[in-house]
Design a protein around this motif. Structure first.
Motif, mmCIF file in Angstrom:
data_model
loop_
_atom_site.group_PDB
_atom_site.id
_atom_site.type_symbol
_atom_site.label_atom_id
_atom_site.label_comp_id
_atom_site.label_asym_id
_atom_site.label_seq_id
_atom_site.Cartn_x
_atom_site.Cartn_y
_atom_site.Cartn_z
ATOM 1 N N SER A 81 -9.248 24.759 -10.267
ATOM 2 C CA SER A 81 -9.797 25.776 -9.360
ATOM 3 C C SER A 81 -9.024 27.078 -9.421
ATOM 4 O O SER A 81 -9.348 28.031 -8.712
ATOM 5 C CB SER A 81 -9.805 25.251 -7.918
ATOM 6 O OG SER A 81 -10.663 24.142 -7.792
ATOM 7 N N GLY A 82 -7.964 27.118 -10.250
ATOM 8 C CA GLY A 82 -7.245 28.375 -10.461
ATOM 9 C C GLY A 82 -6.047 28.605 -9.584
ATOM 10 O O GLY A 82 -5.615 29.741 -9.401
ATOM 11 N N ILE A 83 -5.443 27.541 -9.036
ATOM 12 C CA ILE A 83 -4.312 27.728 -8.133
ATOM 13 C C ILE A 83 -3.090 28.314 -8.839
ATOM 14 O O ILE A 83 -2.224 28.922 -8.203
ATOM 15 C CB ILE A 83 -3.952 26.386 -7.447
ATOM 16 C CG1 ILE A 83 -3.033 26.629 -6.254
ATOM 17 C CG2 ILE A 83 -3.323 25.416 -8.440
ATOM 18 C CD1 ILE A 83 -2.773 25.397 -5.426
ATOM 19 N N LEU A 84 -3.021 28.174 -10.176
ATOM 20 C CA LEU A 84 -1.868 28.695 -10.922
ATOM 21 C C LEU A 84 -2.083 30.110 -11.437
ATOM 22 O O LEU A 84 -1.190 30.669 -12.087
ATOM 23 C CB LEU A 84 -1.552 27.771 -12.103
ATOM 24 C CG LEU A 84 -1.155 26.332 -11.762
ATOM 25 C CD1 LEU A 84 -0.840 25.553 -13.038
ATOM 26 C CD2 LEU A 84 0.033 26.301 -10.817
ATOM 27 N N ALA A 85 -3.224 30.701 -11.151
ATOM 28 C CA ALA A 85 -3.537 32.034 -11.679
ATOM 29 C C ALA A 85 -2.476 33.059 -11.259
ATOM 30 O O ALA A 85 -2.118 33.167 -10.089
ATOM 31 C CB ALA A 85 -4.914 32.474 -11.191
ATOM 32 N N GLY A 86 -1.956 33.785 -12.234
ATOM 33 C CA GLY A 86 -0.984 34.840 -11.962
ATOM 34 C C GLY A 86 0.442 34.372 -11.795
ATOM 35 O O GLY A 86 1.341 35.194 -11.607
ATOM 36 N N THR A 87 0.688 33.064 -11.881
ATOM 37 C CA THR A 87 2.047 32.547 -11.688
ATOM 38 C C THR A 87 2.814 32.392 -12.988
ATOM 39 O O THR A 87 4.038 32.349 -12.981
ATOM 40 C CB THR A 87 2.012 31.182 -10.977
ATOM 41 O OG1 THR A 87 1.377 30.225 -11.844
ATOM 42 C CG2 THR A 87 1.252 31.278 -9.667
ATOM 43 N N GLY A 88 2.107 32.264 -14.107
ATOM 44 C CA GLY A 88 2.763 32.022 -15.382
ATOM 45 C C GLY A 88 3.179 30.584 -15.595
ATOM 46 O O GLY A 88 3.748 30.250 -16.642
ATOM 47 N N LEU A 89 2.924 29.713 -14.650
ATOM 48 C CA LEU A 89 3.300 28.311 -14.782
ATOM 49 C C LEU A 89 2.405 27.604 -15.790
ATOM 50 O O LEU A 89 1.263 28.007 -16.014
ATOM 51 C CB LEU A 89 3.213 27.605 -13.429
ATOM 52 C CG LEU A 89 4.132 28.123 -12.317
ATOM 53 C CD1 LEU A 89 3.914 27.327 -11.037
ATOM 54 C CD2 LEU A 89 5.593 28.049 -12.749
ATOM 55 N N MET B 270 6.881 28.213 -4.895
ATOM 56 C CA MET B 270 8.263 27.745 -4.992
ATOM 57 C C MET B 270 8.625 27.396 -6.426
ATOM 58 O O MET B 270 9.716 27.720 -6.920
ATOM 59 C CB MET B 270 8.455 26.541 -4.063
ATOM 60 C CG MET B 270 8.413 26.907 -2.586
ATOM 61 S SD MET B 270 8.158 25.491 -1.491
ATOM 62 C CE MET B 270 9.603 24.510 -1.836
ATOM 63 N N VAL B 271 7.696 26.744 -7.139
ATOM 64 C CA VAL B 271 7.928 26.415 -8.539
ATOM 65 C C VAL B 271 7.995 27.694 -9.375
ATOM 66 O O VAL B 271 8.841 27.827 -10.271
ATOM 67 C CB VAL B 271 6.836 25.476 -9.071
ATOM 68 C CG1 VAL B 271 7.014 25.226 -10.569
ATOM 69 C CG2 VAL B 271 6.864 24.151 -8.317
ATOM 70 N N ALA B 272 7.128 28.635 -9.081
ATOM 71 C CA ALA B 272 7.113 29.899 -9.820
ATOM 72 C C ALA B 272 8.411 30.675 -9.626
ATOM 73 O O ALA B 272 8.796 31.469 -10.483
ATOM 74 C CB ALA B 272 5.919 30.750 -9.376
ATOM 75 N N ASN B 273 9.101 30.426 -8.509
ATOM 76 C CA ASN B 273 10.369 31.102 -8.245
ATOM 77 C C ASN B 273 11.573 30.305 -8.765
ATOM 78 O O ASN B 273 12.710 30.613 -8.413
ATOM 79 C CB ASN B 273 10.525 31.352 -6.747
ATOM 80 C CG ASN B 273 9.766 32.588 -6.295
ATOM 81 O OD1 ASN B 273 10.235 33.713 -6.443
ATOM 82 N ND2 ASN B 273 8.578 32.388 -5.760
ATOM 83 N N GLY B 274 11.305 29.292 -9.586
ATOM 84 C CA GLY B 274 12.376 28.582 -10.262
ATOM 85 C C GLY B 274 13.109 27.552 -9.436
ATOM 86 O O GLY B 274 14.228 27.161 -9.785
ATOM 87 N N LEU B 275 12.501 27.067 -8.360
ATOM 88 C CA LEU B 275 13.179 26.099 -7.502
ATOM 89 C C LEU B 275 13.032 24.665 -7.986
ATOM 90 O O LEU B 275 13.691 23.772 -7.468
ATOM 91 C CB LEU B 275 12.650 26.211 -6.061
ATOM 92 C CG LEU B 275 12.872 27.560 -5.379
ATOM 93 C CD1 LEU B 275 12.318 27.529 -3.960
ATOM 94 C CD2 LEU B 275 14.353 27.915 -5.367
#
Length: 294
Positions: free
Chosen positions: A242-250, A225-230
Motif C-alpha cells: 500500500s506504499g507505507i515505505l514511500a519516500g523512506t528509502g527503506l 524509526m527504522v528510517a532514522n537508523g534505530l
C-alpha cells in the motif's frame, strides 16, 4: 430505557442527553416519566454527581438486554429484505484498516449499493469487546485472536517481510532467515497491538533480544524509526504494497522461513445477520486485493 442506560454510562445528564441526541430537559423528563410508570426511584439527583439507586442499577442491566433484543428484531426485519443492506457497524484494527479497506470498499459499494458501512478503528481487544456487547456488528482483524464467544471466518493471509535501511548488513541478502533477526535491534509495536505477537510468532522469536525498550504506537511510526537508523522491523505485506515505505528509502527482504497472519471477520453467533456476514466474508475472499497477499 435508552435514557437510563445512557445516564448509567456517562453519570452526567448533559453528556447522556448528548449521546441520545436529545436535550437535557427531554432526557430528565423521560427519566421522570419512567420512574412514574414504575412507581420507583431509579436516579439519585444531587448537585455534584449522579447516582443510580440499587433498583436503578438492576433495571439498567435488564434494560440493556431489552434494548439489544429490540435492535436484533429491527436488524432481522431489515436483513430479510435485501442481503447486505442498511447500516453495518464494522470495527477494524489499525494495522489492517488503512491498507486493506481502500482496496476493497469500492468493489463492496458497487456490489451492495444499499449497504451503509460505519467504520470504527480500535485495537483487537476493544473491538472484540464491542462486538460481544453489541456496540459493533462485526470486526475485521488479524487471527488467531482469543475470542471463543464469537464466530470467525478467515478471508485471507498476510505474510511478513523484513524492512531495513539499504546499508544494513541484512539488506545484502536476497532473503533473510528469521534466526538472523535476533542478532539485530528489532523494533516492534507496543504491547496491546496483536501485530507484535503475530510477527514474533511468524518468525519463531520469543521477543527482541535488544532494543526492546523502543516500541511504536503505529506502523507509520515504526517505519520512521527504522528510517532514522534505530533498527529493523517486520511489516505486513499489505502495508508494504500500500506504499507505507514511500519516500523512506527503506528496502524489504522476504523471510524464507516465516509464517503469516490470517485476516478474518468476527461476529456474534446470536446475530440475526450472521448469514449476511458469511456472505460478506465470501465476497472479501474473492477480491484480488486480499488474495494477492497470500
Amino acid at each position: 430505557m435508552r435514557y437510563l442506560v445512557a445516564l448509567a454510562e456517562h453519570r452526567h445528564f448533559g453528556h447522556a442527553a448528548e449521546a441520545c441526541l436529545a436535550t437535557q430537559s427531554t432526557l430528565s423528563a423521560g427519566l421522570q416519566e419512567l420512574e412514574n410508570l414504575l412507581g420507583a426511584t431509579l436516579v439519585e439527583r444531587t448537585k455534584r454527581k449522579v447516582m443510580l439507586t440499587p433498583l436503578g442499577e438492576e433495571i439498567v442491566a435488564r434494560a440493556r438486554i431489552v434494548l439489544k433484543g429490540a435492535e436484533d428484531i429491527a436488524e432481522l426485519a431489515a436483513a430479510s429484505g435485501q442481503i447486505l443492506s442498511g447500516a453495518l457497524r464494522l470495527g477494524v484494527i489499525p494495522t489492517i484498516g488503512p491498507y486493506l479497506l481502500p482496496r476493497v470498499l469500492p468493489a463492496l459499494r458497487q456490489a451492495f449499493p444499499a449497504l451503509k458501512l460505519y467504520l470504527r478503528e480500535e485495537q483487537s481487544a476493544r473491538l472484540v469487546a464491542r462486538v460481544g456487547a453489541g456496540d459493533l456488528d462485526i470486526a475485521l482483524l488479524a487471527l488467531p485472536y482469543p475470542a471463543p464467544e464469537l464466530e470467525s471466518r478467515v478471508i485471507g493471509t498476510d505474510s511478513f517481510v523484513l524492512a531495513c535501511p539499504p546499508d544494513h548488513p541484512l539488506a545484502a541478502n536476497s532473503s533473510v532467515d528469521s534466526a538472523q533477526l535476533a542478532e539485530h535491534d528489532l523494533l516492534l509495536m507496543e504491547e496491546g497491538h496483536c501485530l507484535r505477537d503475530h510477527a514474533l510468532a511468524a518468525c519463531h522469536l520469543p521477543g527482541p533480544s535488544r532494543g526492546d525498550g523502543i516500541l511504536a504506537t503505529s506502523l507509520t511510526t515504526l517505519v520512521q524509526m527504522v528510517a532514522n537508523g534505530l533498527g529493523i522491523t517486520l511489516l505486513p505485506a499489505m502495508a508494504v504494497s500500500s506504499g507505507i515505505l514511500a519516500g523512506t528509502g527503506l528496502v524489504t527482504r522476504p523471510l524464507v522461513d516465516a509464517g503469516s497472519r490470517s485476516i478474518g471477520l468476527m461476529w456474534r453467533p446470536s446475530s440475526p445477520r450472521k448469514a449476511e456476514f458469511a456472505k460478506l466474508a465470501e465476497f472479501l475472499m474473492a477480491q484480488d486485493q486480499i488474495a494477492g497477499y497470500q
